[in-house]
Design an enzyme around this catalytic site. Sequence first.
Site, mmCIF file in Angstrom:
data_model
loop_
_atom_site.group_PDB
_atom_site.id
_atom_site.type_symbol
_atom_site.label_atom_id
_atom_site.label_comp_id
_atom_site.label_asym_id
_atom_site.label_seq_id
_atom_site.Cartn_x
_atom_site.Cartn_y
_atom_site.Cartn_z
ATOM 1 N N SER A 43 -10.134 -1.110 7.078
ATOM 2 C CA SER A 43 -9.433 -0.831 5.824
ATOM 3 C C SER A 43 -8.742 -2.043 5.215
ATOM 4 C CB SER A 43 -8.416 0.300 6.020
ATOM 5 O OG SER A 43 -9.083 1.527 6.153
ATOM 6 N N LYS B 190 0.839 -1.185 0.000
ATOM 7 C CA LYS B 190 0.000 0.000 0.000
ATOM 8 C C LYS B 190 0.883 1.247 0.000
ATOM 9 C CE LYS B 190 -3.974 1.699 2.731
ATOM 10 N NZ LYS B 190 -4.784 1.378 3.937
ATOM 11 N N SER C 57 -9.577 1.502 3.172
ATOM 12 C CA SER C 57 -8.693 2.274 2.318
ATOM 13 C C SER C 57 -7.685 1.447 1.534
ATOM 14 C CB SER C 57 -7.943 3.307 3.161
ATOM 15 O OG SER C 57 -7.090 2.684 4.107
#
Length: 519
Positions: free
Chosen positions: A215, A110, A191
Amino acid sequence: MRHVLLGLCLLLAAAGCSETVPGGEPKADFNPAWLSAGAAQQALASGELSSEQLVTYYLQQIAANNNAGYRLAAISDINPDALAQARLLDEERRQGQLRSALHGLPVVLKANIASLDSMPTTAGALALQGHLTPADAELVSQLRLAGAIILAKTNLSEWANFRGEKSASGWSALGGQVRNPHLLSHTPCGSSSGSAVAVAADLALLAVGTETDGSIMCPAAINGIVGIKPTRGAVSGKGIIPIAEAQDIAGPMARTVYGAALLLDALLTPAAQQHFSTPLSQAAAQASAAKKVLLVRAYDKQDAALVPMLDKLAAELSAQGIEVVSTDKWQLPAELYQAELKVLVYEFKRDLERWLTEYQAPEAASTLEHIVAYNRVQGERALAFYGQEYLEQAAAIDLAADYAGYQQALTSSRQLAEAALDQYLREQGFDAIILPSYGPAWPIDHVNGDAFNFGTSTAAAVAGYPSITLPAGYSSILPLGVSLVGLPWSEPELLALASLLEQQLAAYQRPGFVTELTD
């Protein structure tokens, strides 16, 4: 050195590490499409596949469908050194030098995870565009030592979905809108949207996401893959652009329970490893010892697919001799959500500014006040679709003056979350709580933002208890997941139970890349 590496292989034999390394060249016609991590390990060990071939395949997949083709926007940056790293690890394999069971497998990160290479660490924010950090995040150093190939970085909900209200998950100013590969018009959730979609769409074998509250769990569930949010403190947060230390944690995403466990083994801190007698990838292959589980049926009316899905799950567990107790009550107190938000805003100010200093952010992003001001000057270029209310609230925090209220909120939120889980896990002796993870994906909407049906991540996120989500069914063509929650450091038991459900439910399906639903 060789005897140490071979010793590691003996320890990790059940996870696919092999002491013997075949000679010869990999097969030119081996098809790496949709490989599981376990199958990739076997192909590498047998000589049917090389790490270079595997990386080449994923680079081709990214080129075809990230910014072109299905335009998934899951990958933000590609590591130009990935192929060179793969060749080096292939040579080590030929020499019998295997670093771990993860040796030669590509992993995507990420874009809020620092890496000492040519890939920027940005959290998707314009203020950090092109920012190269002076060090790896601690988990990235561990992955490199384990022989993982850092393939790319993934797009995300900007600032890990803590920029402003009415956001649309999976969108960032730098990366654009991530799309769900099952139905391209629908949300990937966030996210860690890019991490989940990269795995779900076969742009990557394994991915690292991060979670503060949902997330990892939401994008994994909504994209039809496995995600693990580990016990608080199991994975180092050093080097990750934070929201709040109290709840932030990184975790693995994969297409199988075994793959997620394999990656988690490499992410664990040395202290966390002491809690487990065997590698978690081995635990995922063991028979479940669960005797009694709580099945939450409080959301059955939220989607027509949930009742048959959970009925099947209960029947499969019962057939395995596991007692299933159902409850239609699951309501966390409003005070928990209020206290949680207060903690997140306070720690965002404290922890983000610490990271910005340590990882040498540019002047425009050196403090929250600078970021807020920069975004205002940039206007729609930085603030398209929604505002920056959370950034503004955190910038206004006085860390000294607001400390007492923050401490009270931190204590309250944890007590409330732990009480919600402990009444079942400790007092009534359930081995796990099983809940539907999230409702099905909703249409991407940049005007009104996300339209969550329901989500069940908060109690485990705030309490710091481990949770796993895995595919369990479908609402039309949209994946539905179930979450397993247990006591701290119960990852081995949860993984064994998750593997059992994975086998019995057989719910994983490759995405269809459907453009829109038709009647």
